[in-house]
Design an enzyme around this catalytic site. Structure first.
Site, PDB file in Angstrom:
ATOM      1  N   GLU A 193      -0.504  -9.259  -0.645  1.00  0.00           N
ATOM      2  CA  GLU A 193      -1.933  -9.518  -0.434  1.00  0.00           C
ATOM      3  C   GLU A 193      -2.698  -9.501  -1.758  1.00  0.00           C
ATOM      4  O   GLU A 193      -3.631 -10.285  -1.956  1.00  0.00           O
ATOM      5  CB  GLU A 193      -2.498  -8.467   0.529  1.00  0.00           C
ATOM      6  CG  GLU A 193      -1.896  -8.619   1.913  1.00  0.00           C
ATOM      7  CD  GLU A 193      -2.252  -7.487   2.847  1.00  0.00           C
ATOM      8  OE1 GLU A 193      -2.068  -6.305   2.454  1.00  0.00           O
ATOM      9  OE2 GLU A 193      -2.728  -7.762   3.951  1.00  0.00           O
ATOM     10  N   GLU A 247       4.557  -5.112   7.231  1.00  0.00           N
ATOM     11  CA  GLU A 247       3.828  -4.030   7.904  1.00  0.00           C
ATOM     12  C   GLU A 247       4.295  -3.809   9.337  1.00  0.00           C
ATOM     13  O   GLU A 247       4.322  -2.685   9.824  1.00  0.00           O
ATOM     14  CB  GLU A 247       2.319  -4.317   7.892  1.00  0.00           C
ATOM     15  CG  GLU A 247       1.663  -4.207   6.516  1.00  0.00           C
ATOM     16  CD  GLU A 247       1.675  -5.519   5.733  1.00  0.00           C
ATOM     17  OE1 GLU A 247       2.430  -6.453   6.104  1.00  0.00           O
ATOM     18  OE2 GLU A 247       0.935  -5.615   4.740  1.00  0.00           O
ATOM     19  N   ALA A 279       0.864  -1.171   0.000  1.00  0.00           N
ATOM     20  CA  ALA A 279       0.000   0.000   0.000  1.00  0.00           C
ATOM     21  C   ALA A 279       0.905   1.227   0.000  1.00  0.00           C
ATOM     22  O   ALA A 279       2.089   1.134   0.335  1.00  0.00           O
ATOM     23  CB  ALA A 279      -0.900  -0.018   1.234  1.00  0.00           C
ATOM     24  N   GLY A 323       0.748  -4.959   0.883  1.00  0.00           N
ATOM     25  CA  GLY A 323      -0.417  -5.016   0.009  1.00  0.00           C
ATOM     26  C   GLY A 323      -0.121  -5.689  -1.327  1.00  0.00           C
ATOM     27  O   GLY A 323      -1.028  -6.249  -1.955  1.00  0.00           O
TER      28      GLY A 323
HETATM   29  N1  CAA Z   1       4.636   3.208  -0.572  1.00  0.00           N
HETATM   30  C1  CAA Z   1       5.048   4.369  -1.096  1.00  0.00           C
HETATM   31  N2  CAA Z   1       6.205   4.501  -1.777  1.00  0.00           N
HETATM   32  C2  CAA Z   1       6.985   3.406  -1.902  1.00  0.00           C
HETATM   33  C3  CAA Z   1       6.619   2.164  -1.377  1.00  0.00           C
HETATM   34  C4  CAA Z   1       5.380   2.069  -0.676  1.00  0.00           C
HETATM   35  N3  CAA Z   1       4.924   0.924  -0.163  1.00  0.00           N
HETATM   36  N4  CAA Z   1       7.595   1.267  -1.656  1.00  0.00           N
HETATM   37  C5  CAA Z   1       8.530   1.928  -2.346  1.00  0.00           C
HETATM   38  N5  CAA Z   1       8.170   3.232  -2.506  1.00  0.00           N
HETATM   39  C6  CAA Z   1       8.904   4.288  -3.193  1.00  0.00           C
HETATM   40  C7  CAA Z   1      10.076   4.769  -2.351  1.00  0.00           C
HETATM   41  O1  CAA Z   1       9.631   5.694  -1.398  1.00  0.00           O
HETATM   42  C8  CAA Z   1      10.955   5.380  -3.408  1.00  0.00           C
HETATM   43  O2  CAA Z   1      10.448   6.639  -3.753  1.00  0.00           O
HETATM   44  P1  CAA Z   1      11.428   7.938  -3.813  1.00  0.00           P
HETATM   45  O3  CAA Z   1      12.342   7.617  -4.949  1.00  0.00           O
HETATM   46  O4  CAA Z   1      10.488   9.040  -4.080  1.00  0.00           O
HETATM   47  O5  CAA Z   1      12.104   8.002  -2.497  1.00  0.00           O
HETATM   48  C9  CAA Z   1      10.746   4.451  -4.599  1.00  0.00           C
HETATM   49  O6  CAA Z   1       9.513   3.789  -4.364  1.00  0.00           O
HETATM   50  C10 CAA Z   1      11.824   3.414  -4.765  1.00  0.00           C
HETATM   51  O7  CAA Z   1      11.946   2.704  -3.540  1.00  0.00           O
HETATM   52  P2  CAA Z   1      13.350   2.526  -2.748  1.00  0.00           P
HETATM   53  O8  CAA Z   1      14.245   3.670  -3.035  1.00  0.00           O
HETATM   54  O9  CAA Z   1      13.021   2.264  -1.321  1.00  0.00           O
HETATM   55  O10 CAA Z   1      13.902   1.215  -3.469  1.00  0.00           O
HETATM   56  P3  CAA Z   1      14.877   0.115  -2.846  1.00  0.00           P
HETATM   57  O11 CAA Z   1      15.258  -0.758  -3.995  1.00  0.00           O
HETATM   58  O12 CAA Z   1      15.956   0.759  -2.041  1.00  0.00           O
HETATM   59  O13 CAA Z   1      13.972  -0.725  -1.824  1.00  0.00           O
HETATM   60  C11 CAA Z   1      11.978  -1.889  -1.084  1.00  0.00           C
HETATM   61  C12 CAA Z   1      12.880  -1.485  -2.277  1.00  0.00           C
HETATM   62  C13 CAA Z   1      12.754  -2.860  -0.173  1.00  0.00           C
HETATM   63  C14 CAA Z   1      10.756  -2.588  -1.674  1.00  0.00           C
HETATM   64  C15 CAA Z   1      11.585  -0.643  -0.293  1.00  0.00           C
HETATM   65  O14 CAA Z   1      11.064   0.320  -1.196  1.00  0.00           O
HETATM   66  C16 CAA Z   1      10.529  -0.881   0.750  1.00  0.00           C
HETATM   67  O15 CAA Z   1      10.823  -1.397   1.830  1.00  0.00           O
HETATM   68  N6  CAA Z   1       9.251  -0.491   0.486  1.00  0.00           N
HETATM   69  C17 CAA Z   1       8.184  -0.588   1.432  1.00  0.00           C
HETATM   70  C18 CAA Z   1       7.706  -2.017   1.616  1.00  0.00           C
HETATM   71  C19 CAA Z   1       6.608  -2.071   2.649  1.00  0.00           C
HETATM   72  O16 CAA Z   1       6.800  -1.814   3.828  1.00  0.00           O
HETATM   73  N7  CAA Z   1       5.392  -2.437   2.207  1.00  0.00           N
HETATM   74  C20 CAA Z   1       4.259  -2.554   3.071  1.00  0.00           C
HETATM   75  C21 CAA Z   1       3.466  -1.308   3.023  1.00  0.00           C
HETATM   76  S1  CAA Z   1       2.174  -1.298   4.230  1.00  0.00           S
HETATM   77  C22 CAA Z   1       0.893  -2.157   3.542  1.00  0.00           C
HETATM   78  O17 CAA Z   1       0.992  -2.681   2.474  1.00  0.00           O
HETATM   79  C23 CAA Z   1      -0.377  -2.220   4.359  1.00  0.00           C
HETATM   80  C24 CAA Z   1      -1.315  -3.290   3.917  1.00  0.00           C
HETATM   81  O18 CAA Z   1      -1.325  -4.387   4.406  1.00  0.00           O
HETATM   82  C25 CAA Z   1      -2.327  -3.008   2.921  1.00  0.00           C
END
Ligand code: CAA
Length: 261
Positions: free
Chosen positions: A113, A133, A67, A110
């Protein structure tokens, strides 16, 4: 075809609809606008009589990284609750046509999911799944705790959901989360998924729909109810021309031509 901002739609086969998540700058983070587009495109394919299966994919790098954290960051409980945040995500599970998720790269939160809501998941060897999460102070909200528990049992689900550790395509295959891991070539998982969709689309759509309903009953009903549901749906197929055609074709040693009635 409609113009979307965050997804692409195409017909790689006349009978298969393909939806590609296309928000590369955010690794396909599932914002509300993206999900609204996704639901609209899926509903259109589902309503199209010429489509027999739907494939859902992302990019090589990310199926979807979850998400949209930036959208959720400042969200208040009252807003989340009153507006039923994420409730519209489950529209995918109510589609009649089978949905095949073709997963490469990150399928986190998400994104994991979303894949779990599909009927079949194919994974590229690069796929990385997880429910991280907990590492950002929340829990799965799109069905992850429930669907993973059904798929891989309590202990593994607890470990994943409580630590947020990711799991590989190989683990996903070993545990039965995905039906198979395909070859490593670029685009291969989508090609395989489209091929699988084509095979399903060649069957009777009524039988496919009934089969999907029957399998889903195994996750929604107890065994006695599920068995009854299956039997009733099986009986129902005898009211279709496709059952008559399918069995006549077998007896006459020819290929069936299904008309979906
Ligand atoms: N939401 C918003 N933006 C996101 C995102 C997310 N879930 N995942 C990645 N992005 C964005 C980053 O912020 C970044 O944007 P900027 O360039 O503007 O900073 C861009 O995508 C590229 O990401 P990274 O620079 O972080 O790329 P990376 O290769 O270094 O890392 C990753 C990749 C490990 C996937 C890392 O992006 C990450 O940990 N993302 C979040 C994963 C996460 O926690 N997901 C769960 C979300 S909560 C949820 O989903 C609730 C639910 O149950 C519905």
């Amino acid at each position: 075809a409609k113009e979307y901002q965050f997804i692409l739609t195409s017909r790689p086969d006349p009978a298969v609809g393909l939806v590609t998540l296309n928000r590369p700058k955010a690794l396909n983070a599932l914002s509300s606008p993206l999900f609204n587009e996704l639901n609209e495109a899926l509903a259109d394919f589902d309503a199209d009589d010429s489509i027999g299966a739907i494939v859902l994919t992302g990019s090589e790098r990310a199926f979807a990284a979850g998400a949209d954290i930036k959208e959720m960051k400042d969200k208040q409980f009252s807003d989340a609750y009153k507006n039923r945040f994420l409730e519209n995500w489950s529209a995918l599970t109510r589609l009649r046509k089978p949905v095949i998720a073709a997963v490469s790269g990150y399928a986190l939160g998400g994104g994991c999911e979303l894949a779990l809501m599909a009927d079949i998941i194919l994974a590229s060897p690069t796929a990385t799944f997880g429910q991280p999460e907990i590492t950002i102070g929340t829990i799965p909200g799109g069905g992850g705790s429930q669907r993973l528990a059904h798929a891989i049992g309590k202990s593994r689900t607890m470990e994943l959901v409580l630590t947020g550790r990711t799991f590989s395509a190989q683990e996903a295959e070993r545990w039965g989360v995905v039906s198979r891991v395909v070859g490593a070539g670029e685009g291969e998982v989508v090609k395989e998924a489209v091929e699988l969709g084509r095979s399903i689309a060649g069957k009777s759509q009524i039988a496919v729909q009934a089969a999907k309903e029957a399998v889903n009953a195994a996750f929604e009903q107890n065994l006695a109810e599920g068995l009854r549901t299956e039997r009733r749906l099986f009986h129902m197929t005898f009211a279709t021309q496709d059952q008559k055609e399918g069995m006549a074709a077998f007896a006459e040693k020819r290929k069936p031509t299904f008309t979906h009635v």
